[in-house]
Design an enzyme around this catalytic site. Sequence first.
Site, PDB file in Angstrom:
ATOM      1  N   ASP A 263       0.194  51.235  -9.478  1.00 17.94           N
ATOM      2  CA  ASP A 263      -1.210  51.725  -9.014  1.00 17.94           C
ATOM      3  C   ASP A 263      -1.164  53.170  -9.302  1.00 17.94           C
ATOM      4  O   ASP A 263       0.107  53.872  -8.373  1.00 17.94           O
ATOM      5  CB  ASP A 263      -1.147  51.069  -7.751  1.00 17.94           C
ATOM      6  CG  ASP A 263      -1.616  49.263  -7.897  1.00 17.94           C
ATOM      7  OD1 ASP A 263      -1.717  49.477  -8.963  1.00 17.94           O
ATOM      8  OD2 ASP A 263      -2.175  49.098  -7.110  1.00 17.94           O
TER       9      ASP A 263
ATOM     10  N   ASP B 150     -11.322  40.137  -8.537  1.00 15.38           N
ATOM     11  CA  ASP B 150     -10.521  40.390  -6.970  1.00 15.38           C
ATOM     12  C   ASP B 150     -11.806  39.573  -6.143  1.00 15.38           C
ATOM     13  O   ASP B 150     -13.078  40.242  -6.465  1.00 15.38           O
ATOM     14  CB  ASP B 150     -11.071  42.004  -7.122  1.00 15.38           C
ATOM     15  CG  ASP B 150     -10.482  42.319  -8.085  1.00 15.38           C
ATOM     16  OD1 ASP B 150      -9.128  41.919  -8.734  1.00 15.38           O
ATOM     17  OD2 ASP B 150     -10.694  43.987  -8.497  1.00 15.38           O
TER      18      ASP B 150
END
Length: 241
Positions: free
Chosen positions: A8, A129
Amino acid sequence: MILYPAIDLKDGDAVRLLRGEMEAATVFNTDPAAQARLFEKAGCEWIHLVDLNGAFEGYPVNAAAIGAILEAISIPAQLGGGIRDLGTIESWLDRGIERVILGTAAVEDPDLVREAARAFPGQIAIGLDARKGQVATRGWAEETEMTVTDLGKAFEDAGIAALIYTDIDRDGAMGGPNIEATETLARAVSIPVIASGGVSSMTDLTALKATGVVAGAITGRALYDGAIDLKEAISTLSAAH
């Protein structure tokens, strides 16, 4: 089942967030390309990349770091974060990204997702998500009324390569993934489902594999912290049983 180690990216560094909060970022490596090489050397088949800044800004921000990663590895990489138009999708695929992940666009511009899937077969994934089963968008900052299963089913006929399901409340918290919800989604759709969010131990990985329907798992913090031994995980997940 494929293990996807996560890198990330925030401000050019490899970080992990806690439950999607940008202020709760821990820097694990200031050289993401070197980190990617380590994952490949350990035997990983894929790398999972997220442009965290891009997810919030709505356009690519960590392009330099991503480019360096692509130059450093020979295994395929998938990328999400701030990719919301066909030009950006095509640009990343041209630069060497194997699979582009669309999240916010799947909710706000489903026609774009379908057009992209037609134009680039097998190279478009959808990031689902969710908080408490409801899809969240724009870097998880905005919640919708749509359920994960409904959104996944809406793209059954679109030629999507994978659905990446993240339980936001478990992401980076090292508390285990939402195995029940992930399995439920995987059984409800024909698109391969990849688990993400909270995968923090070999027990989590073996439980996901034991469902028989989850195609892959993404983990980041557990690898950086040493809670999961990468070579053991790859060996276990690649075994026939």
